[in-house]
Design an enzyme around this catalytic site. Structure first.
Site, PDB file in Angstrom:
ATOM      1  N   ALA A 223     -10.500  -6.595   6.961  1.00  0.00           N
ATOM      2  CA  ALA A 223     -11.700  -6.795   7.240  1.00  0.00           C
ATOM      3  C   ALA A 223     -12.567  -6.245   6.309  1.00  0.00           C
ATOM      4  O   ALA A 223     -12.298  -5.026   5.597  1.00  0.00           O
ATOM      5  CB  ALA A 223     -12.000  -6.434   8.670  1.00  0.00           C
TER       6      ALA A 223
ATOM      7  N   GLY B  46      -6.984  -6.498   9.133  1.00  0.00           N
ATOM      8  CA  GLY B  46      -7.353  -7.641   9.553  1.00  0.00           C
ATOM      9  C   GLY B  46      -6.664  -9.124   8.657  1.00  0.00           C
ATOM     10  O   GLY B  46      -6.288 -10.165   9.229  1.00  0.00           O
TER      11      GLY B  46
ATOM     12  N   GLU C 123      -3.067  -9.256  10.673  1.00  0.00           N
ATOM     13  CA  GLU C 123      -3.465  -9.951  11.816  1.00  0.00           C
ATOM     14  C   GLU C 123      -3.760 -11.546  11.526  1.00  0.00           C
ATOM     15  O   GLU C 123      -3.141 -12.353  12.349  1.00  0.00           O
ATOM     16  CB  GLU C 123      -4.727  -9.326  12.585  1.00  0.00           C
ATOM     17  CG  GLU C 123      -4.299  -7.954  12.973  1.00  0.00           C
ATOM     18  CD  GLU C 123      -5.660  -7.311  13.776  1.00  0.00           C
ATOM     19  OE1 GLU C 123      -5.531  -7.219  14.853  1.00  0.00           O
ATOM     20  OE2 GLU C 123      -6.386  -6.853  12.680  1.00  0.00           O
TER      21      GLU C 123
ATOM     22  N   GLU D 161      -5.634   0.682  10.170  1.00  0.00           N
ATOM     23  CA  GLU D 161      -6.927   1.163  10.744  1.00  0.00           C
ATOM     24  C   GLU D 161      -6.925   2.531  11.337  1.00  0.00           C
ATOM     25  O   GLU D 161      -7.807   3.166  11.354  1.00  0.00           O
ATOM     26  CB  GLU D 161      -7.050   0.192  12.142  1.00  0.00           C
ATOM     27  CG  GLU D 161      -7.261  -1.245  11.564  1.00  0.00           C
ATOM     28  CD  GLU D 161      -6.244  -2.104  11.396  1.00  0.00           C
ATOM     29  OE1 GLU D 161      -6.374  -3.340  11.407  1.00  0.00           O
ATOM     30  OE2 GLU D 161      -5.220  -1.469  11.295  1.00  0.00           O
TER      31      GLU D 161
END
Length: 173
Positions: free
Chosen positions: A71, A114, A117, A137
């Site tokens: 992200a 992300g 993911e 993270e």
């Protein structure tokens, strides 16, 4: 040309019968960090591919250096918890897992946070020799937020998923 409508993606149909949708994340200066604009465009591109009767499968890829490095932290750090929770932050991220046509993630380079993911939301992951998967993270004091803990456990088993999520360690293809 299909790609002209997108700022962060290259989109085309390919294959001998032009029946494969190809979506390439194209934010090289940020290692394909998943900003809100990119994710909105991805949702639109997936909807277009899904509604096109000539497209039988979709390939989602990045660059040789990064599928997606996660992200966009610079974009996220400005948001408060209340803004994220109340504003539906990450709301459209699961679009990939809801597309009814098969989606193949072609991963080379980094698929972190992300990006990892996003790859796991696809039906199949093809990983190149330089692919690196991780959920770093924890190194920022948070945990995966787009279903990564659940998908990672199913993909690699509980022990390795716990190790990756709790240490931030990466694994290769």
């Amino acid at each position: 040309r299909a790609g002209a409508a997108f700022r962060y993606l290259l989109v085309q149909k390919t294959g001998a019968q032009m029946n494969v949708g190809l979506i390439q994340l194209n934010r090289p200066q940020a290692l394909n960090a998943l900003c809100e604009g990119l994710m909105a465009e991805l949702g639109r591109a997936l909807e277009a591919m899904e509604s096109d009767p000539n497209v039988g499968a979709i390939i989602l890829t990045g660059s040789q250096k990064a599928f997606a490095a996660g992200a966009d932290i610079k974009e996220m750090q400005k948001k408060t918890f209340q803004e994220c929770y109340g504003g539906g932050f990450l709301a459209g991220w699961d679009k990939v897992s809801r597309v009814r046509k098969p989606i193949i993630a072609a991963v080379n380079g980094y698929a972190l946070g992300g990006g990892c993911e996003l790859a796991m939301m696809c039906d199949i992951i093809y990983a190149g020799e330089k692919a690196q998967f991780g959920q770093p993270e924890i190194l920022l004091g948070t945990i995966p937020g787009a279903g990564g803990t659940q998908r990672l456990t199913r993909a690699v088993g509980k022990s390795l998923a716990m190790e990756m999520v709790l240490t931030g360690d990466q694994i290769s293809a």
